[in-house]
Design an enzyme around this catalytic site. Sequence first.
Site, PDB file in Angstrom:
ATOM      1  N   ASP A   1       2.913  -4.942   7.949  1.00 14.66           N
ATOM      2  CA  ASP A   1       1.722  -4.105   7.843  1.00 14.66           C
ATOM      3  C   ASP A   1       0.495  -5.017   7.916  1.00 14.66           C
ATOM      4  O   ASP A   1       0.167  -5.708   6.957  1.00 14.66           O
ATOM      5  CB  ASP A   1       1.778  -3.337   6.514  1.00 14.66           C
ATOM      6  CG  ASP A   1       0.485  -2.590   6.219  1.00 14.66           C
ATOM      7  OD1 ASP A   1      -0.434  -2.607   7.083  1.00 14.66           O
ATOM      8  OD2 ASP A   1       0.385  -2.001   5.131  1.00 14.66           O
TER       9      ASP A   1
ATOM     10  N   HIS B   1       0.871  -1.173   0.000  1.00 13.67           N
ATOM     11  CA  HIS B   1       0.000   0.000   0.000  1.00 13.67           C
ATOM     12  C   HIS B   1       0.915   1.232   0.000  1.00 13.67           C
ATOM     13  O   HIS B   1       2.041   1.170   0.510  1.00 13.67           O
ATOM     14  CB  HIS B   1      -0.831  -0.047   1.287  1.00 13.67           C
ATOM     15  CG  HIS B   1      -1.931   0.960   1.381  1.00 13.67           C
ATOM     16  ND1 HIS B   1      -1.713   2.269   1.726  1.00 13.67           N
ATOM     17  CD2 HIS B   1      -3.272   0.837   1.204  1.00 13.67           C
ATOM     18  CE1 HIS B   1      -2.880   2.910   1.755  1.00 13.67           C
ATOM     19  NE2 HIS B   1      -3.836   2.067   1.432  1.00 13.67           N
TER      20      HIS B   1
ATOM     21  N   CYS C   1      -4.854   2.616  -3.595  1.00 10.19           N
ATOM     22  CA  CYS C   1      -3.596   3.089  -2.987  1.00 10.19           C
ATOM     23  C   CYS C   1      -2.449   2.122  -3.236  1.00 10.19           C
ATOM     24  O   CYS C   1      -1.550   1.973  -2.409  1.00 10.19           O
ATOM     25  CB  CYS C   1      -3.742   3.360  -1.492  1.00 10.19           C
ATOM     26  SG  CYS C   1      -4.828   4.726  -1.130  1.00 10.19           S
TER      27      CYS C   1
ATOM     28  N   LYS D   1     -10.656  -0.904  10.610  1.00  8.69           N
ATOM     29  CA  LYS D   1     -10.886  -2.141   9.862  1.00  8.69           C
ATOM     30  C   LYS D   1     -11.164  -3.302  10.815  1.00  8.69           C
ATOM     31  O   LYS D   1     -11.693  -4.331  10.413  1.00  8.69           O
ATOM     32  CB  LYS D   1      -9.682  -2.454   8.981  1.00  8.69           C
ATOM     33  CG  LYS D   1      -9.413  -1.390   7.916  1.00  8.69           C
ATOM     34  CD  LYS D   1      -8.421  -1.871   6.890  1.00  8.69           C
ATOM     35  CE  LYS D   1      -7.600  -0.765   6.272  1.00  8.69           C
ATOM     36  NZ  LYS D   1      -8.326   0.061   5.304  1.00  8.69           N
TER      37      LYS D   1
ATOM     38  N   GLN E   1      -4.748  -4.989   6.883  1.00 10.02           N
ATOM     39  CA  GLN E   1      -5.782  -5.886   6.353  1.00 10.02           C
ATOM     40  C   GLN E   1      -5.848  -7.204   7.109  1.00 10.02           C
ATOM     41  O   GLN E   1      -6.918  -7.768   7.302  1.00 10.02           O
ATOM     42  CB  GLN E   1      -5.519  -6.184   4.870  1.00 10.02           C
ATOM     43  CG  GLN E   1      -5.711  -5.008   3.943  1.00 10.02           C
ATOM     44  CD  GLN E   1      -7.142  -4.504   3.929  1.00 10.02           C
ATOM     45  OE1 GLN E   1      -8.074  -5.243   4.193  1.00 10.02           O
ATOM     46  NE2 GLN E   1      -7.323  -3.233   3.647  1.00 10.02           N
TER      47      GLN E   1
END
Lengths: 417, 150
Positions: free
Chosen positions: A211, A134, A375, A237, A214
């Site tokens: 990261d 991202h 993104c 999220k 998600q």
Amino acid sequence: MSQASASTASPPSFDAGRVRQDFPILDREVRGRRLAYLDNAATTQKPKVVLDALTRYYTEHNANIHRGVHYLSEVATQAHEAARLTAQRFLNARQTREMIFTRNATEGINLVAQSFGRRHIGKGDEVVITGMEHHSNIVPWQLLCEQTGAVLRVVPIADDGELIWEEFERLVGPRTKLVAAVHLSNSLGTVNPVSRIVELAHQHGAAVLLDGAQAAYHFPVDVQALDCDFYVATGHKLYGPTGIGLLYGKAAHLEEMPPYQGGGDMISSVTFEKTTYNEIPYKFEAGTPHIAGAIGLGAAIKYLTGLGFDQVALHERELLAYATDALQQIPGLKLIGTAPEKASILSFVMEGIHPHDIGTIVDREGVAIRTGHHCTQPVMDRFGIPATARASLAMYNTRNDIDALVVALEQVRRVLA
Amino acid sequence: MFDLRDLYQEVILDHNKRPRNFGQLKEPERSAEGYNPLCGDKLIVHLGLKGDVICEIAFTGSGCAISKASASLMTESVKGKTLAEVRTLSGRFQEMVTADAETEPDTDALGKLSVFAGVRAYPARVKCAVLAWHTLRAAIAADHKVATTE
């Protein structure tokens, strides 16, 4: 769910229909249709327990935290720190002081880049990222490289959206100081082999940031088992509020890292001559934090884990298989991202039809998906496309949502093919 | 209740499938590139001028149905017009796609372009409709800039 079925299975099997009732927004109609919310990779909807936690905080406990001697401040402080404990257990960090509240995953990455990065990464050193990051896991490292003269290396991805492991092995070496990789790709759905990434990076003495923006709401994450140095996630999220995120860092790193921002709360004493910084995690939490957000996130995590996170993951896996099969039946539709290890994301293009038109037309059918580059412009360039349409799943999605998407995509073909 | 067909009118669908003036000019006197980073739409408008009049125009690039049809219809409607007329038309087009739903489009002035009035109900798509016009204005403006430095 009946008692009989509950007694034969432990934990009780997951019932998405029942879970939907906990999310007030899923009841509403959009454009006169039942809402099929399939834009979860952008943000998830919030269960009532989270909304209640926010309301309760603001109606009963609102006060600033950490230094108040009055009752409300004590209660608010306790609630805020209880949320930290919940987050620590959720990611299985060793201790609460390794769990920093941020605004979002992006801020966590910037914090590591500017604090850890500027201390340990210098001219000629290398930062390795993957080709499916991202923008938020690209740009902070580009900024760091501009500031320090370090070099950014990018591990390419294969046609199915999988990381090319041999390239990763080739690119990580003695100059590598940090590897930053996405756990679950937001535009491809690829789940990266993060344990192997950490292991290889550590063999070369490089730190690893994962990261998990998600990943963290789709399957359980154990930062100790992964042995990563840093892990970032975001609250909105995770079925929690916007404006609150999580940064896990190994205590040994956090202790020796300089502060990211200066201000109140991150100090233990201030004079004009010298300021002593507070202990971790507070050293990295300058200013009044998003107290309600942290409390709301704590409530969201408790809700999610209370359902049985393994069961949630299983439900989503089954739904992804169902959706993948259904979409592949549509003539002219091509999935972008078909890695063997995948979760929750269905990115696709349709022959002769721009994703933007797909998004507008399915929206008229009450189906919310995202269209664009998500993104991840380098991913779009890699696949030679300007954009994709993306349906992304969460625990409250059912086959009804997928069926609505399929019907809507047939409408797209009727209008534009 | 807006119908999908208000946005995707037959004329628009037709120009999306068979864009007019799509391609390069042999010797474009000027051109400009327009880019919508949100959706990745990319257009290049090529111009040929005879004095103050657009005598040739073509476009290349890729985009959604709305942006492609808009570019196609734009090229048809500006060919043979003076730059001043094009500026006025461009302004009218911009007004139409950003006006509120009750405002009737000025079909006399806009002609075929009034098929884009439906875009008003889709705020996220206004940029798609105006991309070609922005690009055309950039092509004209860029040339003026060059002209003043000479």
